[in-house]
Motif scaffolding. Structure first.
Motif, PDB file in Angstrom:
ATOM      1  N   UNK A  39     105.171  45.511  18.978  1.00 17.75           N
ATOM      2  CA  UNK A  39     105.149  44.331  18.112  1.00 17.75           C
ATOM      3  C   UNK A  39     104.441  44.619  16.797  1.00 17.75           C
ATOM      4  N   UNK A  40     103.328  45.336  16.863  1.00 18.96           N
ATOM      5  CA  UNK A  40     102.577  45.667  15.649  1.00 18.96           C
ATOM      6  C   UNK A  40     103.393  46.602  14.767  1.00 18.96           C
ATOM      7  N   UNK A  41     104.028  47.609  15.381  1.00 20.34           N
ATOM      8  CA  UNK A  41     104.836  48.550  14.600  1.00 20.34           C
ATOM      9  C   UNK A  41     106.015  47.841  13.935  1.00 20.34           C
ATOM     10  N   UNK A  50     102.096  40.309   9.116  1.00 21.71           N
ATOM     11  CA  UNK A  50     101.252  39.273   9.702  1.00 21.71           C
ATOM     12  C   UNK A  50     100.186  39.839  10.632  1.00 21.71           C
ATOM     13  N   UNK A  51     100.552  40.815  11.447  1.00 20.18           N
ATOM     14  CA  UNK A  51      99.629  41.335  12.459  1.00 20.18           C
ATOM     15  C   UNK A  51      98.663  42.340  11.837  1.00 20.18           C
ATOM     16  N   UNK A  52      97.736  41.812  11.028  1.00 16.43           N
ATOM     17  CA  UNK A  52      96.823  42.689  10.275  1.00 16.43           C
ATOM     18  C   UNK A  52      95.352  42.318  10.424  1.00 16.43           C
ATOM     19  N   UNK A  53      95.052  41.262  11.151  1.00 15.79           N
ATOM     20  CA  UNK A  53      93.659  40.817  11.240  1.00 15.79           C
ATOM     21  C   UNK A  53      92.845  41.688  12.194  1.00 15.79           C
ATOM     22  N   UNK A  54      91.654  42.056  11.744  1.00 14.46           N
ATOM     23  CA  UNK A  54      90.685  42.703  12.628  1.00 14.46           C
ATOM     24  C   UNK A  54      89.962  41.616  13.418  1.00 14.46           C
ATOM     25  N   UNK A  55      89.218  42.011  14.436  1.00 10.32           N
ATOM     26  CA  UNK A  55      88.499  40.990  15.205  1.00 10.32           C
ATOM     27  C   UNK A  55      87.407  40.343  14.367  1.00 10.32           C
ATOM     28  N   UNK A 270      98.117  36.177  17.697  1.00  7.30           N
ATOM     29  CA  UNK A 270      99.379  36.835  17.348  1.00  7.30           C
ATOM     30  C   UNK A 270      99.307  37.554  16.009  1.00  7.30           C
ATOM     31  N   UNK A 271      98.318  37.233  15.175  1.00  7.54           N
ATOM     32  CA  UNK A 271      98.185  37.900  13.879  1.00  7.54           C
ATOM     33  C   UNK A 271      97.044  38.914  13.859  1.00  7.54           C
ATOM     34  N   UNK A 272      96.522  39.253  15.048  1.00  3.77           N
ATOM     35  CA  UNK A 272      95.514  40.314  15.138  1.00  3.77           C
ATOM     36  C   UNK A 272      96.211  41.656  15.352  1.00  3.77           C
TER      37      UNK A 272
END
Length: 477
Positions: A39-41, A50-55, A270-272
């Motif tokens: 999903x991230x790839x 969208x999937x770019x947030x760090x914790x 979902x955006x992490x």
């Protein structure tokens, strides 16, 4: 609702986390890790990622949502319930928040394709399309009414600062337009930057309130009358004589409303970039919440006693104290509205655009659709803010009707799905199964007697006269 499936390539299999990492992430199996990686790839191949947030950024986003004006209503809850029931309700609400949020995360790690609370409901209730559409309806109703509350709050802040220099509708329009502009970023990573300033401003507002409440001679007024008609300021262990069950129930709903933001969490996760790191963000939020949701309200109740209002700024005597502390609330008011608008708009936008390349590219069609959806959401919220006579009562209604599901019932069901057939496999699992049964009971209680109390409060307000729609009346605190 499509059940996404991702084939594992040999390259992806070679990128599995080490044994040590898997031991640190016991609730995330190899297949889930492979799905998350895919999903991230896939997301990183898009123009808008969208999937770019760090914790850490997720933690700021959570704090920006939770460090809000509702904290300043908790002193009033204590004034209704008294120290013992009030603090116990706060503590148990915090415990349930942590447990249900962790259950949510475990469930999402089993179904990493979940993008929002609607997908969560779909899988939790056995891939039911009815559950999906019902959850979608609740998501939009809950979020848009909350955005409307923040439109009204923005108008209230500007009214207070300007000494009602314009018709209140004008201030509501200004707040709505500012909200639309601030909501234009499409990724929550960018919204998290706003959240840092939002939490800081709300922290300053709370600190100033506590200082002013401590140094003033006496509060200005409360719901029982102006000072000193209700006697000297005092606190008490249990509700005062004459306090109704409906009043107590609404105070409890006011507390649970503050502790139930999980409707947003699936979208955040979902955006992490590494959704499995969400418990770290959650731990930061819980530590902040335990302090801010209990200590400032307790200090406020100590100084205001039976004169506490919601928000507590309204009880301050000198006007300059009100303005100095309340002024900082405008930032979290707008930013929290932006967070709820982003989650709502993403749900609508993704259904409109589907798998079209416009959904994740910088195209004219894509951005026009995004701006249009966002503007419609804020416009509907603006209408709610203007036509609903008592937003506070309707927040209690939201707390009973929606938070009962999104804070309790959904996660009791998800827990059952996770451990079906193994609910009492060992002592620890048995204890957690009992806890989640209690979670279900609490949710049903809020949905039943809680909803009744909220409706009774609304009926009482209507019987006492209501403000007309699109009123120019002064709503300053």
């Amino acid at each position: 609702m499509a059940d996404f499936k991702h084939e594992r390539s040999s390259e992806e299999k070679g990128r599995r986390p080490s044994l040590l990492v898997r031991q640190l992430e016991p609730d995330t199996d190899d297949q889930s890790i492979d799905t998350i990686t895919a999903l991230v790839q896939e997301d990183h191949g898009h123009e808008i990622k969208l999937r770019t947030m760090s914790w850490q950024k997720a933690a700021w986003l959570l704090a920006g949502d939770q460090v809000c004006l509702a904290i300043m209503a908790q002193s009033w809850s204590l004034s209704v319930l008294g120290w013992v029931p009030g603090i116990l309700t706060m503590v148990f609400a915090g415990i349930f928040f942590w447990i249900t949020s962790m259950t949510m995360h475990k469930f999402i790690m089993k179904h990493p394709q979940i993008m929002d609370i609607c997908d969560f409901g779909y899988y939790a209730f056995g891939k039911s399309r009815i559950a999906y559409h019902f959850t979608a309806f609740m998501l939009l109703c809950n979020n848009i009414m909350l955005i409307g509350f923040h439109v009204l709050t923005g108008a209230k802040v500007i009214n207070t600062l300007s000494d009602h220099s314009q018709c209140t509708v004008v201030f509501s329009v200004i707040t709505t337009l500012m909200g639309i502009v601030m909501s234009l970023p499409r990724t929550l990573k960018h919204v998290s930057f706003m959240s840092m300033f939002s939490a800081a401003c709300m922290g300053i507002a709370i600190l100033l309130f506590l200082v002013f409440a401590g140094i003033e001679d006496a509060p200005l007024y409360g719901y029982l009358g102006e000072y000193p008609t209700a006697g000297p300021v005092r606190t008490y262990a249990f509700p005062l004589a004459g306090t109704t069950w409906v009043g107590c129930m609404n105070a409890v709903l006011n507390i649970t409303f503050l502790w139930v933001p999980q409707i947003l969490f699936p979208t955040f996760i979902s955006e992490m970039e590494r959704p499995q790191d969400f418990p770290k963000s959650l731990a930061v939020l819980t530590a902040i919440s335990i302090f801010l949701f209990i200590v400032p309200p307790a200090i406020g109740f100590h100084y205001l006693g039976q004169y506490a209002t919601a928000p507590a700024f309204g009880s301050l005597g000198p006007v300059v104290y009100k303005k100095a502390s309340f002024a900082f609330v405008i930032v979290p008011t707008l930013v929290i509205g932006v967070i709820y608008a982003n989650v709502s708009a993403k749900f609508v936008y993704n259904r409109l655009m589907g798998k079209s390349h416009h959904a994740h590219s910088n195209t004219i069609i894509g951005w026009t659709a995004w701006v249009g959806v966002m503007a419609v959401i804020w416009l509907i919220a603006f209408i709610f803010a203007e036509v609903i006579p008592s937003m506070g009562d309707f927040l209690s209604l939201l707390g009973a009707a929606f938070d009962s599901f999104f804070g309790f019932i959904f996660f009791a069901v998800a827990y059952w799905q996770l451990f079906r057939g193994r609910l009492f496999a060992n002592v620890g699992r048995g204890i957690m199964s009992v806890v989640h049964a209690i979670v279900m009971v609490v949710g049903l209680f809020l949905l039943g007697p809680g909803l009744y109390a909220a409706v009774e409060a609304i009926i009482a307000d209507y019987s006492g006269g209501t403000k007309p729609a699109f009123s120019c009346a002064n709503v300053a605190i």
